[in-house]
Each structure stands twice: as C-alpha cells, then as structure tokens.
Design a protein around this motif. Structure first.
Motif, PDB file in Angstrom:
ATOM      1  N   ASP A  12       0.822  -1.224   0.000  1.00 58.32           N
ATOM      2  CA  ASP A  12       0.000   0.000   0.000  1.00 58.32           C
ATOM      3  C   ASP A  12       0.854   1.271   0.000  1.00 58.32           C
ATOM      4  O   ASP A  12       0.626   2.170   0.824  1.00 58.32           O
ATOM      5  CB  ASP A  12      -0.915   0.036   1.247  1.00 58.32           C
ATOM      6  CG  ASP A  12      -1.657  -1.261   1.504  1.00 58.32           C
ATOM      7  OD1 ASP A  12      -2.011  -1.943   0.535  1.00 58.32           O
ATOM      8  OD2 ASP A  12      -1.890  -1.577   2.686  1.00 58.32           O
ATOM      9  N   SER A  27       2.215   0.140   4.277  1.00 57.46           N
ATOM     10  CA  SER A  27       1.864  -0.764   5.371  1.00 57.46           C
ATOM     11  C   SER A  27       3.041  -1.733   5.516  1.00 57.46           C
ATOM     12  O   SER A  27       3.725  -2.022   4.536  1.00 57.46           O
ATOM     13  CB  SER A  27       0.613  -1.575   5.032  1.00 57.46           C
ATOM     14  OG  SER A  27      -0.449  -0.741   4.637  1.00 57.46           O
ATOM     15  N   TRP A  81      -3.542  -0.837   8.960  1.00 53.53           N
ATOM     16  CA  TRP A  81      -3.614  -0.961   7.503  1.00 53.53           C
ATOM     17  C   TRP A  81      -3.109   0.319   6.837  1.00 53.53           C
ATOM     18  O   TRP A  81      -2.358   1.091   7.439  1.00 53.53           O
ATOM     19  CB  TRP A  81      -5.036  -1.342   7.077  1.00 53.53           C
ATOM     20  CG  TRP A  81      -5.362  -2.805   7.324  1.00 53.53           C
ATOM     21  CD1 TRP A  81      -4.647  -3.685   8.096  1.00 53.53           C
ATOM     22  CD2 TRP A  81      -6.472  -3.536   6.816  1.00 53.53           C
ATOM     23  NE1 TRP A  81      -5.252  -4.922   8.083  1.00 53.53           N
ATOM     24  CE2 TRP A  81      -6.365  -4.863   7.307  1.00 53.53           C
ATOM     25  CE3 TRP A  81      -7.553  -3.230   5.991  1.00 53.53           C
ATOM     26  CZ2 TRP A  81      -7.300  -5.859   6.994  1.00 53.53           C
ATOM     27  CZ3 TRP A  81      -8.480  -4.218   5.683  1.00 53.53           C
ATOM     28  CH2 TRP A  81      -8.351  -5.521   6.175  1.00 53.53           C
ATOM     29  N   ASP A  82      -3.552   0.556   5.649  1.00 51.89           N
ATOM     30  CA  ASP A  82      -2.991   1.628   4.802  1.00 51.89           C
ATOM     31  C   ASP A  82      -2.960   3.006   5.479  1.00 51.89           C
ATOM     32  O   ASP A  82      -3.841   3.346   6.269  1.00 51.89           O
ATOM     33  CB  ASP A  82      -3.851   1.692   3.539  1.00 51.89           C
ATOM     34  CG  ASP A  82      -3.500   2.859   2.666  1.00 51.89           C
ATOM     35  OD1 ASP A  82      -2.309   3.052   2.403  1.00 51.89           O
ATOM     36  OD2 ASP A  82      -4.428   3.587   2.261  1.00 51.89           O
ATOM     37  N   ILE A 132     -11.556   2.316   6.200  1.00 51.26           N
ATOM     38  CA  ILE A 132     -10.095   2.206   6.031  1.00 51.26           C
ATOM     39  C   ILE A 132      -9.561   3.123   4.929  1.00 51.26           C
ATOM     40  O   ILE A 132     -10.296   3.845   4.282  1.00 51.26           O
ATOM     41  CB  ILE A 132      -9.698   0.752   5.671  1.00 51.26           C
ATOM     42  CG1 ILE A 132     -10.405   0.308   4.368  1.00 51.26           C
ATOM     43  CG2 ILE A 132     -10.029  -0.191   6.805  1.00 51.26           C
ATOM     44  CD1 ILE A 132      -9.824  -0.956   3.740  1.00 51.26           C
ATOM     45  N   ASP A 133      -8.268   3.004   4.712  1.00 51.30           N
ATOM     46  CA  ASP A 133      -7.554   3.528   3.532  1.00 51.30           C
ATOM     47  C   ASP A 133      -7.703   5.037   3.332  1.00 51.30           C
ATOM     48  O   ASP A 133      -8.155   5.511   2.272  1.00 51.30           O
ATOM     49  CB  ASP A 133      -7.998   2.777   2.259  1.00 51.30           C
ATOM     50  CG  ASP A 133      -7.463   1.352   2.192  1.00 51.30           C
ATOM     51  OD1 ASP A 133      -6.828   0.911   3.177  1.00 51.30           O
ATOM     52  OD2 ASP A 133      -7.674   0.677   1.170  1.00 51.30           O
ATOM     53  N   ALA A 222      -8.775   1.545  -1.390  1.00 52.24           N
ATOM     54  CA  ALA A 222      -7.535   2.142  -1.908  1.00 52.24           C
ATOM     55  C   ALA A 222      -7.760   3.442  -2.697  1.00 52.24           C
ATOM     56  O   ALA A 222      -7.324   3.560  -3.847  1.00 52.24           O
ATOM     57  CB  ALA A 222      -6.755   1.123  -2.747  1.00 52.24           C
TER      58      ALA A 222
HETATM   59  O1  FUB Z   1      -2.862  -3.685   3.649  1.00 53.38           O
HETATM   60  C1  FUB Z   1      -4.134  -3.982   4.186  1.00 53.38           C
HETATM   61  C2  FUB Z   1      -5.201  -3.685   3.203  1.00 53.38           C
HETATM   62  O2  FUB Z   1      -4.997  -4.433   2.029  1.00 53.38           O
HETATM   63  C3  FUB Z   1      -5.249  -2.254   2.714  1.00 53.38           C
HETATM   64  O3  FUB Z   1      -5.744  -1.343   3.641  1.00 53.38           O
HETATM   65  C4  FUB Z   1      -6.067  -2.475   1.509  1.00 53.38           C
HETATM   66  O4  FUB Z   1      -6.130  -1.380   0.637  1.00 53.38           O
HETATM   67  C5  FUB Z   1      -5.405  -3.687   0.895  1.00 53.38           C
HETATM   68  O5  FUB Z   1      -4.261  -3.353   0.146  1.00 53.38           O
END
Ligand code: FUB
Length: 318
Positions: A12, A27, A81-82, A132-133, A222
């Motif tokens: 990411d 990440s 995560w991201d 997320i993201d 994403a």
């Molecule tokens: O890396 C964890 C998750 O996987 C990310 O937040 C998503 O975008 C995917 O790449």
C-alpha cells in the motif's frame, strides 16, 4: 519497473514529495500465521516504516525505521492498515487505518515535525471516522481533502449516511448503485472532518452511478486523488476483480466519470497504489506478491512510470 525494498515486506505505498525528496509510507506486512479470510484477518500489521529517495528510477532507498506502532496508540485494537501523510505549515500529519478495541476500523492521525517521523498519535480516532484507507489531497488553493473507505474487511458496508447499521452490514443489490468511497474537507488543524463525509459518486459513460454488480468498475478500496492538467483524477482498487481504475471530475467533490484501468491484476489478491509527479515525470507506486512467492499477506513495493495520452487518458500498466 522497480522493486523498492526487497529486504522486507511493505504494501500500500503512499508516495509524497516533501522538501524535494520522495517519501513512501507503506503498510508493513508480516507473517502473523493467521489463516486467510474475506475479512482480511491475515493482514495483521503492527507498525509503519517510512522510506525516502531522491531518484525514483535508480536512487538508493533509505529506510528511516519505525515511525509508529500499535503499542504507542492509546485506542489501538489490531491491524494497522494503509496510511498516508500530508504536510501543512511545517508539520506532517499521518492518517492511518486501525481497528479499535471493539474491532471496528477507524481513522487515526499522528503528527511529526519531520516527514521521516517519528509520529505521535492523537489519543482518539478522528471523530466520526470509520472504515479504512485514508488518503489526503491538497488542492492548489491550499484546501485539504480526505478520501477513505473499503468494503468487505474494510467494513464500509456497515454504514449508511455515516451511521452504523444495526444489522452489522449489508450490500446494495447488484442492480442498485454501488457503495461509494467517502470524502470530506479537513479542518484547519488537520485533525477533524470539517464537514460530514460525503459520497464520492462515480458515474458510467451515460451519467449513471456505477452499480454494485459492476465489479470490474465499482469501488472496493484504496482511494487516491491527484490532479493532472486541471482535472481531478480519483483512482481506486476494484478488490475482488483486482484492478486499479480511475475516474475524472472537475471538482475534488466530484461527481467523477469512470475512465478506465490504470493497472492490470498483479500477483497476490490485493492491489493498491499511489500516483505522484517527480522531476517532471509521473509515477505509479504499487505492490505485488511476486517476491514472497505469491503470499497475499506478504507484499513488496514497486514503482513504474505512468504515462498519459494527449487527451488526458492514462495508458494502462500491464
Ligand atoms: O494492507 C491492508 C489492506 O490491504 C489495505 O488497507 C487495503 O487497501 C489492501 O491493500
């Protein structure tokens, strides 16, 4: 095409230019031994590193080490995560995705005086944040906008109109408008949404919203925004069809019209990217699972030049 850091697994990658250098905020993948499932429990990351370089094609990549870890975030549950970083008035703001102690994804923010960190996390998640993201876009007028969201393990299907559903999550039917990524202007201090998050609507070539069943074009996760020749380009992953797509609009709020594929499927289930201009060229940063032998939860950062046609369309990276 170039792998950027073959010695450890990083995914990411959010690339930003600060003080004339490229900084990459990925990440940090690890093998947690957790079986793969649709919730993404196998992505059990615990910290972030930052990397820098001043020549994308041949330059040495510096690993500045750990810049934030779950141990140092008061509200942390699991799964870092991201993330993405924005600079304002000499301070750097790192926006990240993390599950809280109730296993609900929230967006957090951490601050540093330097792009290479370390970053100190705020005591609480961004008020009203979910899913997320996060990615942050600075427009030419100095306004900052945050884009976020992800379905399936990213939990976006658990919300409607910024409120959690009591059912725990539902998807629209295949012939209904798809769940949208979310966006909001950021407050002057960069720590809050300055407005209620809105839907970022992606339209098809006939001006109709993409449908939930249109899995090769609808949003999964994403988010990334960049501006090219005065137009706003919103790009994203289609998740279970493994594409990075893009859409174009006239305002950071949209609406956006779907335009095509930026990146064909890579080895590994996830695909994720960022786009940045550096020294007069445009670059696509992304990841794949080739170096780990195809392990979806162990990904490696790559970069390749991104090219546009004269009409502003992007040439698909194969
Ligand atoms: O890396 C964890 C998750 O996987 C990310 O937040 C998503 O975008 C995917 O790449």
């Amino acid at each position: 095409m170039r792998y950027l850091h073959p010695n450890d697994f990083m995914a990411d990658p959010s690339a930003r230019v600060f003080n004339g250098k490229v900084y990459i905020y990925p990440s940090h993948d690890r093998d947690a031994g957790i079986p793969e499932n649709d919730n993404g429990d196998h992505f059990d990351m615990q910290d972030y590193h930052v990397f820098s370089l001043d020549d994308i094609e041949n330059g040495e990549v510096t690993d500045h080490g750990e810049i934030l870890s779950v141990k140092k975030i008061a509200w942390a549950g699991r799964q870092l995560w991201d993330n993405d970083v924005a600079e304002k008035d000499g301070k750097y703001y790192l926006y990240f995705s993390l599950k809280d102690k109730n296993d609900i994804f929230r967006l957090g923010v951490a601050i540093s005086d330097k792009p290479e960190g370390p970053f100190t996390a705020e005591d609480n998640p961004v008020k009203g944040s979910y899913s997320i993201d996060p990615s942050v876009f600075r427009d030419e007028d100095g306004s900052y906008y945050i884009y976020f969201g992800g379905i399936w393990g990213g939990q976006l299907q658990r919300y409607r109109n910024n409120k959690a559903l009591e059912t725990g999550g539902t998807f629209p039917a295949g012939n209904e408008p798809a769940l949208c990524p979310k966006m909001a202007k950021l407050s002057d201090d960069m720590l809050e949404f300055a407005q209620e998050p809105r839907d970022l609507v992606i339209l098809d070539e006939n001006g109709r919203p993409l449908m939930q069943g249109d899995t090769k074009r609808r949003f999964f996760e994403a988010s990334w925004m960049h501006k090219y020749k005065g137009k706003y380009y919103f790009s994203y992953s289609t998740g279970d069809t493994h594409l990075i797509c893009y859409s174009v609009g006239d305002s950071p709020y949209g609406p956006f019209t779907y335009k095509g594929v930026i990146l064909n499927p890579v080895v590994g289930w996830t695909t994720h990217h960022s786009i940045v201009e550096y020294k007069g060229k445009w670059y696509l940063f992304h990841h794949d699972s080739v170096p780990s032998g195809g392990k979806t939860w162990l990904r490696s950062m790559k970069v390749t030049e991104l090219k546009y046609n004269p009409d502003g369309s992007i040439i698909t990276v194969i």
